[in-house]
Design an enzyme around this catalytic site. Structure first.
Site, PDB file in Angstrom:
ATOM      1  N   VAL B  67       0.852  -1.188   0.000  1.00 36.47           N
ATOM      2  CA  VAL B  67       0.000   0.000   0.000  1.00 36.47           C
ATOM      3  C   VAL B  67       0.896   1.249   0.000  1.00 36.47           C
ATOM      4  CG1 VAL B  67      -1.979   1.126   1.101  1.00 36.47           C
ATOM      5  CG2 VAL B  67      -1.653  -1.326   1.382  1.00 36.47           C
ATOM      6  N   PRO B  68       1.608   1.510  -1.102  1.00 37.49           N
ATOM      7  CA  PRO B  68       2.430   2.730  -1.136  1.00 37.49           C
ATOM      8  C   PRO B  68       1.542   3.959  -1.046  1.00 37.49           C
ATOM      9  CG  PRO B  68       2.353   1.691  -3.318  1.00 37.49           C
ATOM     10  CD  PRO B  68       1.669   0.760  -2.357  1.00 37.49           C
ATOM     11  N   HIS B  69       1.983   4.969  -0.290  1.00 36.40           N
ATOM     12  CA  HIS B  69       1.112   6.138  -0.118  1.00 36.40           C
ATOM     13  C   HIS B  69       1.905   7.354   0.308  1.00 36.40           C
ATOM     14  CE1 HIS B  69       1.308   4.202   3.898  1.00 36.40           C
ATOM     15  NE2 HIS B  69       1.419   5.440   4.313  1.00 36.40           N
ATOM     16  N   THR B  70       1.279   8.484   0.174  1.00 38.16           N
ATOM     17  CA  THR B  70       1.851   9.724   0.702  1.00 38.16           C
ATOM     18  C   THR B  70       0.739  10.754   0.857  1.00 38.16           C
ATOM     19  OG1 THR B  70       3.593  11.371   0.459  1.00 38.16           O
ATOM     20  CG2 THR B  70       2.349  10.849  -1.533  1.00 38.16           C
ATOM     21  N   LEU B 105      -2.110   5.183  -2.699  1.00 39.74           N
ATOM     22  CA  LEU B 105      -2.970   6.269  -2.205  1.00 39.74           C
ATOM     23  C   LEU B 105      -2.219   7.595  -2.135  1.00 39.74           C
ATOM     24  CD1 LEU B 105      -4.568   4.602   0.972  1.00 39.74           C
ATOM     25  CD2 LEU B 105      -5.604   4.812  -1.292  1.00 39.74           C
TER      26      LEU B 105
END
Lengths: 102, 162
Positions: B67-70, B105
């Site tokens: 779930v890569p996100h920033t 996300l």
């Protein structure tokens, strides 16, 4: 079955319990011989399971009940409460996006 | 927060080519740009922010899923996409597995609650092994979208016990 310990902890991290803090909680719990359950209102989560922790949607200011059983229950509960109340002792993600876009 | 509230259908990809972390993230953010969910001028900033977040600890947390996100000020609401990789992406996952399923996300910095509600929905669905297995096998973006809709609606096909 070892002693049962119940403690309260209030979320201090402004971002609440996100993925990284959930992972920090789960790995802290796994260091002890104890089963730890987090409760937020009616909801509960196994504190050793990142996905379950995330389903609590624990926001800043929310109070969690930390329930621990097993031989290391005291230590596990203490570790979890300390992490929650100290904002998970993680470096901030704040402004990562702002810095990167400049 | 349901998938339909943050996953951008036009950004769904079922066969990303990259096998390493950075090019995979570039491919996924590019999909959000092509779908019109992210302004092209924010592309580089978002990629770099996601990579920085990964340096703090891999978001590859669960059985070939990441779930890569920033957070990024360039979006007004949580926007996300789903990507599948047939070969798997080397993602420094906690369990060492290559990642075959991504939920990426990007959230506005001032709404941490929305980010957590999107994560909550993802986490809740990922606990259903049948859902993740069927999702990884999807061949087209339409199939992915349909599975997400069924998960949103709690329909039996994806929620049944394995």
């Amino acid at each position: 079955m070892g002693p049962s310990v119940v403690r309260k902890a209030r979320i201090s991290a402004p971002d609440g319990v996100h993925l990284r803090s959930a992972a920090a909680l789960a790995s802290a719990v796994k260091q002890w011989n104890a089963e730890v359950t987090l409760r937020k209102g009616e909801q509960k989560a196994n504190a050793a399971n990142v996905l379950e922790i995330l389903t609590l949607v624990a926001l800043e200011g929310d109070e969690l009940l930390v329930e621990a059983t097993g031989p290391d229950a005291e230590f596990a509960a203490e570790a979890v409460v300390r992490l929650i109340e100290n904002g998970f002792e993680l470096p901030s993600e704040e402004n990562l996006g702002n810095q990167a876009s400049q | 927060m349901k998938f339909s509230e943050f996953i951008v259908p036009a950004a769904i990809r079922t066969d990303i080519k990259a096998e390493e972390k950075e090019p995979a993230i570039r491919e996924m953010v590019q999909a959000l740009v092509e779908a019109g969910a992210v302004n092209p001028e924010n592309y580089e900033g978002i990629v770099k922010a996601i990579l920085k977040r990964e340096e703090l600890g891999s978001t590859g947390i669960w059985r070939g899923i990441a779930v890569p996100h920033t957070k990024h000020p360039g979006v007004q609401r949580v926007v996300g996409m789903v990507a599948l990789s047939r070969t798997g992406v080397e993602f420094n996952s906690l369990d060492g597995e290559r990642v075959h399923l991504f939920f990426l996300l990007v959230s506005p910095p001032d709404r941490p609650g929305d980010h957590l509600r999107a994560l909550e929905h993802i986490a809740r669905q990922l606990r259903d092994e049948k859902f993740t297995r069927v999702l990884k096998q999807a061949q087209t973006a339409e199939e992915v979208q349909q599975l997400l809709q069924e998960a949103d609606n709690g329909q039996p096909r994806v929620r049944a016990k394995v």
